[in-house]
Design a protein around this motif. Structure first.
Motif, PDB file in Angstrom:
ATOM      1  N   PRO A  41      -2.917 -10.640   7.450  1.00  0.00           N
ATOM      2  CA  PRO A  41      -3.367 -11.215   8.724  1.00  0.00           C
ATOM      3  C   PRO A  41      -2.326 -11.188   9.839  1.00  0.00           C
ATOM      4  CG  PRO A  41      -4.087 -12.589   6.896  1.00  0.00           C
ATOM      5  CD  PRO A  41      -3.163 -11.551   6.320  1.00  0.00           C
ATOM      6  N   GLY A  42      -1.070 -11.471   9.507  1.00  0.00           N
ATOM      7  CA  GLY A  42      -0.038 -11.503  10.534  1.00  0.00           C
ATOM      8  C   GLY A  42       0.466 -10.136  10.951  1.00  0.00           C
ATOM      9  N   CYS A  43       0.091  -9.103  10.218  1.00  0.00           N
ATOM     10  CA  CYS A  43       0.513  -7.718  10.512  1.00  0.00           C
ATOM     11  C   CYS A  43      -0.709  -6.823  10.379  1.00  0.00           C
ATOM     12  CB  CYS A  43       1.606  -7.263   9.546  1.00  0.00           C
ATOM     13  SG  CYS A  43       3.024  -8.369   9.443  1.00  0.00           S
ATOM     14  N   PRO A  44      -1.583  -6.781  11.378  1.00  0.00           N
ATOM     15  CA  PRO A  44      -2.883  -6.104  11.250  1.00  0.00           C
ATOM     16  C   PRO A  44      -2.819  -4.633  10.850  1.00  0.00           C
ATOM     17  CG  PRO A  44      -2.809  -7.470  13.228  1.00  0.00           C
ATOM     18  CD  PRO A  44      -1.421  -7.439  12.682  1.00  0.00           C
ATOM     19  N   ASP A  45      -1.697  -3.968  11.100  1.00  0.00           N
ATOM     20  CA  ASP A  45      -1.576  -2.556  10.736  1.00  0.00           C
ATOM     21  C   ASP A  45      -1.139  -2.354   9.284  1.00  0.00           C
ATOM     22  OD1 ASP A  45      -2.287  -1.799  13.289  1.00  0.00           O
ATOM     23  OD2 ASP A  45      -0.214  -1.734  14.003  1.00  0.00           O
ATOM     24  N   TRP A  46      -0.877  -3.445   8.582  1.00  0.00           N
ATOM     25  CA  TRP A  46      -0.389  -3.366   7.210  1.00  0.00           C
ATOM     26  C   TRP A  46      -1.420  -3.892   6.232  1.00  0.00           C
ATOM     27  CZ3 TRP A  46       5.232  -5.737   7.403  1.00  0.00           C
ATOM     28  CH2 TRP A  46       6.084  -4.826   8.053  1.00  0.00           C
ATOM     29  N   ASP A  47      -1.462  -3.253   5.064  1.00  0.00           N
ATOM     30  CA  ASP A  47      -2.116  -3.864   3.922  1.00  0.00           C
ATOM     31  C   ASP A  47      -1.016  -4.369   2.984  1.00  0.00           C
ATOM     32  OD1 ASP A  47      -1.128  -1.594   2.581  1.00  0.00           O
ATOM     33  OD2 ASP A  47      -3.074  -0.610   2.495  1.00  0.00           O
ATOM     34  N   ILE A  48      -1.393  -4.943   1.835  1.00  0.00           N
ATOM     35  CA  ILE A  48      -0.392  -5.534   0.947  1.00  0.00           C
ATOM     36  C   ILE A  48       0.622  -4.496   0.491  1.00  0.00           C
ATOM     37  CG2 ILE A  48      -0.067  -6.533  -1.356  1.00  0.00           C
ATOM     38  CD1 ILE A  48      -2.568  -8.201  -0.891  1.00  0.00           C
ATOM     39  N   GLU A  49       0.160  -3.292   0.146  1.00  0.00           N
ATOM     40  CA  GLU A  49       1.111  -2.288  -0.337  1.00  0.00           C
ATOM     41  C   GLU A  49       2.122  -1.905   0.739  1.00  0.00           C
ATOM     42  OE1 GLU A  49       1.485   1.897  -2.770  1.00  0.00           O
ATOM     43  OE2 GLU A  49      -0.505   1.011  -2.455  1.00  0.00           O
ATOM     44  N   LYS A  50       1.689  -1.734   1.981  1.00  0.00           N
ATOM     45  CA  LYS A  50       2.624  -1.407   3.053  1.00  0.00           C
ATOM     46  C   LYS A  50       3.619  -2.541   3.273  1.00  0.00           C
ATOM     47  CE  LYS A  50      -0.244   1.859   5.655  1.00  0.00           C
ATOM     48  NZ  LYS A  50      -0.953   2.109   6.940  1.00  0.00           N
ATOM     49  N   LEU A  51       3.151  -3.781   3.203  1.00  0.00           N
ATOM     50  CA  LEU A  51       4.034  -4.935   3.333  1.00  0.00           C
ATOM     51  C   LEU A  51       5.104  -4.923   2.254  1.00  0.00           C
ATOM     52  CD1 LEU A  51       4.706  -7.876   4.391  1.00  0.00           C
ATOM     53  CD2 LEU A  51       3.157  -8.670   2.606  1.00  0.00           C
TER      54      LEU A  51
END
Length: 249
Positions: A41-51
């Protein structure tokens, strides 16, 4: 000369909190196999794997900075690390980071973007906050966010304002003004000029915006993770502060 951080915790406490937040981050990464594409939610361009991969690369880059004395450049990440799965790369890179922390004193020299604080201790503090925010992020992506430790959150307010704000390339402020932030009896004033922001560790009378809240709430707003519970953030000066923080973090 290293600056004084008035809200700073002992380095052993940063290490303890970072280990706790990392343990939770790793646990959720391992259990999120079927949800790795869930949006953060706080990083709309990221999913969990990218995070997770971003966090791992931050750990590895800082480990290499401490180990070699300079920030790595070019294609410096070993291919065998890049091929690791999300949990494995996270654990491997955190292990390399903690090896460097264990091998150095906080006062040892390490390159950073804060000219007056070129120490390993800078990175211990910085990565304790990085880990806490991204632990919160993965929990939020899975619908179960938990607050950041209160003492760490209070120090985090100071860190995001004095260390993170202004490190980016955004020099075209669209508005000027003053913002006072207050939490747990402490105050900061952000003086927003066209081309820079000055932060002081005290409040002023009659600012253009005044924002008060408990440390976790205020910190998460500063990082763009949560809204404030009142209308303070819609005041023009407060909105400009948040915009500049978004550009720098």
């Amino acid at each position: 000369m290293k600056p004084a951080y008035p809200y700073a915790l002992p380095y052993v406490r940063y290490r303890q909190l970072m280990a706790e937040d990392f343990s939770r981050l790793l646990e959720l990464t391992r259990s999120a196999d079927g949800q790795l594409t869930a949006q953060v939610p706080g990083c709309p361009d990221w999913d969990i794997e990218k995070l997770v991969r971003h966090t791992a690369m931050v750990y590895l880059q800082k480990a290499e900075t401490i180990r070699t004395g300079v920030k790595p450049q070019g294609r410096w990440v070993p291919e065998e690390i890049l091929r690791l799965g999300p949990a494995e790369i996270l654990e491997t890179c955190f292990g390399r980071l903690t090896t460097e922390f264990d091998s150095h004193e906080p006062a040892d020299v390490a390159e950073s973007w804060v000219v007056e604080d070129q120490t390993v201790g800078f990175w211990i503090r910085r990565l304790a906050h990085e880990t806490a925010i991204h632990r919160y992020d993965i929990e939020a992506a899975l619908g179960q966010p938990q607050p950041i430790d209160g003492d760490l959150a209070l120090d985090g307010i100071d860190e995001v304002l004095t260390v993170m704000l202004g490190r980016g390339t955004d020099t075209g402020g669209s508005k000027t003004g003053t913002v006072v932030l207050e939490s747990e009896g402490f105050a900061w004033t952000a003086y927003l000029q066209q081309d820079e922001v000055t932060i002081t560790g005290e409040g002023i009378d009659s600012p253009d915006a005044r924002i008060a809240g408990e440390p976790n709430t205020l910190l998460l707003w500063l990082w763009g993770r949560e809204p404030l519970p009142d209308d303070a953030a819609i005041q023009p000066a407060a909105a400009e502060l948040r915009r500049r923080l978004a550009a720098d973090t």
